[in-house]
Design an enzyme around this catalytic site. Structure first.
Site, PDB file in Angstrom:
ATOM      1  N   ASP A  95      46.254  -6.437  27.923  1.00  0.00           N
ATOM      2  CA  ASP A  95      46.553  -7.477  26.956  1.00  0.00           C
ATOM      3  C   ASP A  95      45.287  -7.644  26.117  1.00  0.00           C
ATOM      4  O   ASP A  95      44.287  -6.950  26.353  1.00  0.00           O
ATOM      5  CB  ASP A  95      46.944  -8.766  27.674  1.00  0.00           C
ATOM      6  CG  ASP A  95      45.759  -9.374  28.355  1.00  0.00           C
ATOM      7  OD1 ASP A  95      45.883 -10.464  28.903  1.00  0.00           O
ATOM      8  OD2 ASP A  95      44.683  -8.745  28.328  1.00  0.00           O
ATOM      9  N   ASP A 269      55.681  -8.281  32.944  1.00  0.00           N
ATOM     10  CA  ASP A 269      54.515  -8.312  33.837  1.00  0.00           C
ATOM     11  C   ASP A 269      54.363  -9.723  34.392  1.00  0.00           C
ATOM     12  O   ASP A 269      54.763 -10.686  33.714  1.00  0.00           O
ATOM     13  CB  ASP A 269      53.244  -7.937  33.079  1.00  0.00           C
ATOM     14  CG  ASP A 269      52.580  -9.168  32.457  1.00  0.00           C
ATOM     15  OD1 ASP A 269      53.001  -9.548  31.346  1.00  0.00           O
ATOM     16  OD2 ASP A 269      51.705  -9.777  33.110  1.00  0.00           O
ATOM     17  N   CYS A 307      65.108  -5.300  53.691  1.00  0.00           N
ATOM     18  CA  CYS A 307      64.107  -4.520  52.939  1.00  0.00           C
ATOM     19  C   CYS A 307      63.707  -3.297  53.750  1.00  0.00           C
ATOM     20  O   CYS A 307      63.512  -3.380  54.960  1.00  0.00           O
ATOM     21  CB  CYS A 307      62.866  -5.392  52.679  1.00  0.00           C
ATOM     22  SG  CYS A 307      61.567  -4.536  51.754  1.00  0.00           S
ATOM     23  N   CYS A 309      60.954  -1.447  53.011  1.00  0.00           N
ATOM     24  CA  CYS A 309      59.588  -1.056  52.651  1.00  0.00           C
ATOM     25  C   CYS A 309      58.763  -0.797  53.908  1.00  0.00           C
ATOM     26  O   CYS A 309      59.138  -1.176  55.020  1.00  0.00           O
ATOM     27  CB  CYS A 309      58.933  -2.134  51.777  1.00  0.00           C
ATOM     28  SG  CYS A 309      58.234  -3.527  52.663  1.00  0.00           S
ATOM     29  N   CYS A 312      58.135  -3.905  56.028  1.00  0.00           N
ATOM     30  CA  CYS A 312      59.297  -4.421  56.766  1.00  0.00           C
ATOM     31  C   CYS A 312      59.752  -3.451  57.855  1.00  0.00           C
ATOM     32  O   CYS A 312      60.458  -3.846  58.787  1.00  0.00           O
ATOM     33  CB  CYS A 312      60.429  -4.722  55.788  1.00  0.00           C
ATOM     34  SG  CYS A 312      60.008  -6.132  54.734  1.00  0.00           S
ATOM     35  N   HIS A 338      54.624  -5.868  50.086  1.00  0.00           N
ATOM     36  CA  HIS A 338      56.070  -6.193  50.173  1.00  0.00           C
ATOM     37  C   HIS A 338      56.574  -6.852  48.889  1.00  0.00           C
ATOM     38  O   HIS A 338      57.639  -6.486  48.367  1.00  0.00           O
ATOM     39  CB  HIS A 338      56.351  -7.109  51.377  1.00  0.00           C
ATOM     40  CG  HIS A 338      57.723  -7.703  51.311  1.00  0.00           C
ATOM     41  ND1 HIS A 338      58.871  -7.008  51.654  1.00  0.00           N
ATOM     42  CD2 HIS A 338      58.145  -8.919  50.849  1.00  0.00           C
ATOM     43  CE1 HIS A 338      59.937  -7.753  51.444  1.00  0.00           C
ATOM     44  NE2 HIS A 338      59.535  -8.914  50.944  1.00  0.00           N
TER      45      HIS A 338
END
Ligand SMILES: CNc1nc2cc(C(=O)NN)ccc2[nH]1
Length: 375
Positions: A95, A269, A307, A309, A312, A338
């Protein structure tokens, strides 16, 4: 001259303004809509580039304001630019510092020339002009960079916002002229105008007339309600060209991401997933879970039973609660990993629902299951 980024609209979702797209950059071609993790000081806090790659991050952010003040864009340039400096070989977006100066810096004074403010690290007086912001971003070397703008308070007067929008358009013009690397760094214009439709239209038309390769919608998620934000998006997105990417700055909860995609936004974002992770709050498909809470002391289930991931599949709420309460850094690594996986997976599901033309059903499922419908 090839533009630094090329957006291709692949498909429009049948029942909404959602678009499936491809964004070609010098560091890869990525699907949109996308969520971009924020790496303020050249690192996505508690995450390695390898882990970011594993969870499917494509473009990450860094902040011009922070890196200019520390370590200095000269050091990043000497290192070969941000990609080399932080060992991240996919997309980087910076930015311009506009938001930081207006939200972080102490005492600031806006003039036509630029903005005077006090450095939040050492109290020294600093000055950031549209040209200086571009020079810093040219030296940092991101694939996508932002013009310097004013991100005004949402609830300011019409006259204040009108003056601010007109100055932001003049600053955008100055930034375009100062930009040294348009063939490999894409400069986006930032649409402002708070909640005023005619000012959002004026801002968008000013910037579109300057033919930027992409457009950000700024000045939102600054205290207005989600309904007000969605209303602004309803009338602002259509002022932007269909064949260019649209980036909504600072938005990152599941409900706002879906509602932004529905209104034609391609890029998002937000610091939310990593910021709340640092105090042990996790995003799950059953709503927010504050894992440091005593009730999880003997809860050996994963953070989110839906989840898949790495976190998890390998760690329990009890273990992560223990780490967070013991101030073990590995704890916030696990919650950050996560939460980012959760939002990146959500965006993958959103892209699939655009392919399947059932985004509104997916929205209903998320709002019902994840607890957004609860008043
Ligand atoms: C978290 N909310 C939020 N609003 C933002 C607005 C801007 C903006 O207008 N920049 N020129 C940038 C980042 C933001 N983050």
């Amino acid at each position: 001259m090839d533009p630094a980024v090329k957006y291709t609209l692949i498909k429009k979702e049948k029942h909404t303004g959602a678009r499936l797209g491809l964004l070609e950059t010098p560091h890869g071609t990525f699907e949109t809509p996308m969520f971009m993790p924020v790496g303020t000081e050249a690192t996505v806090k508690n995450m390695s580039p390898e882990d970011l790659e594993k969870i499917g991050a494509s473009i990450i952010l860094s902040n011009t304001y922070h890196l200019w003040l520390r370590p200095g864009e000269d050091i990043v340039k000497e290192a070969g630019g941000l990609h080399k400096f932080m060992n991240w070989n996919k997309g980087i977006l910076t930015d311009s510092g506009g938001f930081q100066v207006f939200s972080l810096a102490k005492t600031r004074d806006i003039t036509e020339a630029g903005v005077h403010f006090r450095n939040h690290l050492n109290g020294r007086r600093e000055f950031l002009s549209p040209e200086k912001a571009i020079q810093i971003e040219n030296d940092l070397g991101p694939d996508i960079m932002m013009s310097l703008d004013e991100c005004p308070p949402f609830f300011e007067s019409y006259d204040y916002i009108k003056d601010s929008v007109e100055r932001t358009s003049r600053w955008a013009e100055r930034g375009l002229r100062a930009h040294r690397n348009p063939d490999w760094q894409a400069l986006f214009g930032i649409v402002q105008g708070a909640g005023f439709e005619d000012l959002r239209k004026q801002s968008a038309q000013d910037l579109v007339s300057m033919d930027f390769p992409g457009y950000s919608i700024g000045g939102l998620s600054v205290g207005e309600s989600k309904e007000e934000m969605n209303h602004v998006l309803d009338f602002t997105a259509p002022f932007l060209p269909e064949n260019k990417p649209r980036y909504l700055m600072g938005v990152g909860s599941a409900d706002s991401l879906i509602d932004g995609v529905i209104r034609g936004i391609d890029m998002f974002d937000c610091v939310l997933p990593t910021r709340i992770a640092r105090n042990g709050t996790c995003m799950t498909t059953k709503g927010r879970l504050v894992v440091k809470n005593a009730k999880y002391a003997r809860d050996f289930r994963p953070l989110d039973e839906n989840c898949d991931c790495y976190v998890c599949r390998n760690y329990s709420r009890a273990y992560i609660r223990h780490l967070i309460n013991a101030n073990e850094l590995f704890g916030t690594h696990l919650t950050s990993y996560h939460n980012l996986y959760f939002l990146l997976k959500l965006m993958a599901d959103v892209r699939q629902s655009i392919r399947d033309d059932n985004l509104l059903e997916f929205r209903e499922h998320v709002f019902e299951e994840y607890g957004f419908n609860k008043k």
